[in-house]
Design a protein around this motif. Sequence first.
Motif, mmCIF file in Angstrom:
data_model
loop_
_atom_site.group_PDB
_atom_site.id
_atom_site.type_symbol
_atom_site.label_atom_id
_atom_site.label_comp_id
_atom_site.label_asym_id
_atom_site.label_seq_id
_atom_site.Cartn_x
_atom_site.Cartn_y
_atom_site.Cartn_z
ATOM 1 N N ASN A 51 -0.793 38.834 45.622
ATOM 2 C CA ASN A 51 -1.461 37.593 46.016
ATOM 3 C C ASN A 51 -1.381 36.550 44.907
ATOM 4 N N LEU A 52 -1.531 36.990 43.661
ATOM 5 C CA LEU A 52 -1.404 36.061 42.539
ATOM 6 C C LEU A 52 0.010 35.502 42.444
ATOM 7 N N LEU A 53 1.003 36.379 42.621
ATOM 8 C CA LEU A 53 2.391 35.916 42.579
ATOM 9 C C LEU A 53 2.653 34.922 43.704
ATOM 10 N N ALA A 54 2.085 35.189 44.880
ATOM 11 C CA ALA A 54 2.251 34.265 46.004
ATOM 12 C C ALA A 54 1.577 32.934 45.711
ATOM 13 N N PHE A 55 0.383 32.993 45.111
ATOM 14 C CA PHE A 55 -0.316 31.761 44.747
ATOM 15 C C PHE A 55 0.514 30.959 43.754
ATOM 16 N N ASN A 56 1.121 31.661 42.793
ATOM 17 C CA ASN A 56 1.934 30.970 41.797
ATOM 18 C C ASN A 56 3.177 30.353 42.425
ATOM 19 N N VAL A 57 3.782 31.059 43.378
ATOM 20 C CA VAL A 57 4.915 30.481 44.108
ATOM 21 C C VAL A 57 4.472 29.202 44.812
ATOM 22 N N GLY A 58 3.282 29.249 45.419
ATOM 23 C CA GLY A 58 2.751 28.059 46.083
ATOM 24 C C GLY A 58 2.527 26.916 45.115
ATOM 25 N N VAL A 59 2.012 27.241 43.926
ATOM 26 C CA VAL A 59 1.802 26.221 42.896
ATOM 27 C C VAL A 59 3.130 25.546 42.548
ATOM 28 N N GLU A 60 4.181 26.350 42.394
ATOM 29 C CA GLU A 60 5.484 25.782 42.056
ATOM 30 C C GLU A 60 6.045 24.942 43.199
ATOM 31 N N ILE A 61 5.829 25.381 44.425
ATOM 32 C CA ILE A 61 6.252 24.574 45.580
ATOM 33 C C ILE A 61 5.510 23.238 45.585
ATOM 34 N N GLY A 62 4.193 23.301 45.367
ATOM 35 C CA GLY A 62 3.403 22.081 45.309
ATOM 36 C C GLY A 62 3.852 21.173 44.187
ATOM 37 N N GLN A 63 4.205 21.774 43.042
ATOM 38 C CA GLN A 63 4.682 20.974 41.911
ATOM 39 C C GLN A 63 5.994 20.279 42.258
ATOM 40 N N LEU A 64 6.893 20.984 42.942
ATOM 41 C CA LEU A 64 8.169 20.382 43.333
ATOM 42 C C LEU A 64 7.964 19.253 44.336
ATOM 43 N N LEU A 65 7.018 19.432 45.251
ATOM 44 C CA LEU A 65 6.726 18.366 46.223
ATOM 45 C C LEU A 65 6.166 17.138 45.509
ATOM 46 N N ALA A 66 5.226 17.374 44.581
ATOM 47 C CA ALA A 66 4.654 16.259 43.827
ATOM 48 C C ALA A 66 5.725 15.587 42.975
ATOM 49 N N LEU A 67 6.574 16.398 42.350
ATOM 50 C CA LEU A 67 7.635 15.851 41.510
ATOM 51 C C LEU A 67 8.606 15.010 42.327
ATOM 52 N N ALA A 68 8.951 15.490 43.521
ATOM 53 C CA ALA A 68 9.871 14.739 44.380
ATOM 54 C C ALA A 68 9.287 13.373 44.725
ATOM 55 N N ALA A 69 7.992 13.349 45.077
ATOM 56 C CA ALA A 69 7.350 12.077 45.415
ATOM 57 C C ALA A 69 7.330 11.138 44.213
ATOM 58 N N ILE A 70 7.012 11.686 43.026
ATOM 59 C CA ILE A 70 6.985 10.865 41.809
ATOM 60 C C ILE A 70 8.360 10.293 41.511
ATOM 61 N N LEU A 71 9.401 11.130 41.627
ATOM 62 C CA LEU A 71 10.755 10.689 41.307
ATOM 63 C C LEU A 71 11.239 9.613 42.276
ATOM 64 N N ILE A 72 10.858 9.724 43.539
ATOM 65 C CA ILE A 72 11.248 8.704 44.516
ATOM 66 C C ILE A 72 10.632 7.356 44.150
ATOM 67 N N VAL A 73 9.321 7.374 43.872
ATOM 68 C CA VAL A 73 8.628 6.135 43.520
ATOM 69 C C VAL A 73 9.171 5.579 42.208
ATOM 70 N N MET A 74 9.323 6.456 41.205
ATOM 71 C CA MET A 74 9.817 6.006 39.907
ATOM 72 C C MET A 74 11.248 5.490 40.016
ATOM 73 N N GLY A 75 12.040 6.113 40.887
ATOM 74 C CA GLY A 75 13.418 5.672 41.051
ATOM 75 C C GLY A 75 13.501 4.239 41.540
ATOM 76 N N PHE A 76 12.668 3.902 42.512
ATOM 77 C CA PHE A 76 12.638 2.518 43.004
ATOM 78 C C PHE A 76 12.102 1.566 41.933
ATOM 79 N N TRP A 77 11.040 1.986 41.244
ATOM 80 C CA TRP A 77 10.423 1.105 40.247
ATOM 81 C C TRP A 77 11.365 0.841 39.081
ATOM 82 N N ARG A 78 12.094 1.866 38.656
ATOM 83 C CA ARG A 78 12.994 1.719 37.510
ATOM 84 C C ARG A 78 14.138 0.743 37.790
#
Length: 243
Positions: free
Chosen positions: A182-209
């Motif tokens: 369950n902990l490993l699954a939670f950590n996988v979820g954390v990494e998925i969430g991090q990738l989703l957040a990172l993708a959104a940040i990179l899209i916004v930053m890409g336009f702003w830059r």
Amino acid sequence: MHGPVHRGPPRACARRCLALSLFAAVLALPLLAGAALAHAVAEGDKGYIQEITGTNILPFIYLGAKHMVTGYDHILFLLGVIFFLYKMKHIGIYVSLFALGHSTTMLLGVYFNVGINSYIIDAIIGLSVVYKALDNMGAFQRWLGFQPDTKLATLIFGFFHGFGLSTKIIDYDISPDGLLPNLLAFNVGVEIGQLLALAAILIVMGFWRRTPSFFRHAYTANVVMMTAGFVLIGYQLTGWFVS
């Protein structure tokens, strides 16, 4: 390669940024105060975690992803880390270091039941946001005369972010039955969430830059980020003193 802003702003701009920082702090305090209470696992999720036993891979992946996507402090630090990173290779290195840090302490902290006072650890996470904003503003080069190791700092603060996650999970008295998967699954979820957040940040930053306003307002944006970090620190320390 990654690097903070090396040129200090003009004196008039610095004064405007300071005024903006103070104004933003006043506005952000009630908002972040409420958000800080909401940053822990939601009551419904808490009840679910306490009731289930055995291995539950998909639910814990979902909970991990949800926690990271709604974890404004983690996202603020991640934003600071990639603010001046342009190449995917460099972004991958820094994000991997952050992931390695928070995954290690989250898994070990829960498995060995090592928790830290939630107010203290969240204040340190707020400090990580302040540090990264100051780094992006070139403050350490001006103050200390050298650039601290940004990779090492990302890894170390990743450890603290992981203890923040483990402390919250321990508070919910997760069942020992199926704990490791369950902990490993939670950590996988954390990494998925991090990738989703990172993708959104990179899209916004890409336009702003691509706009001329990026370098004009990059310093101010990091001042606002730094202010948010200070507000988080103040709120958490206040909670620690009055709790």
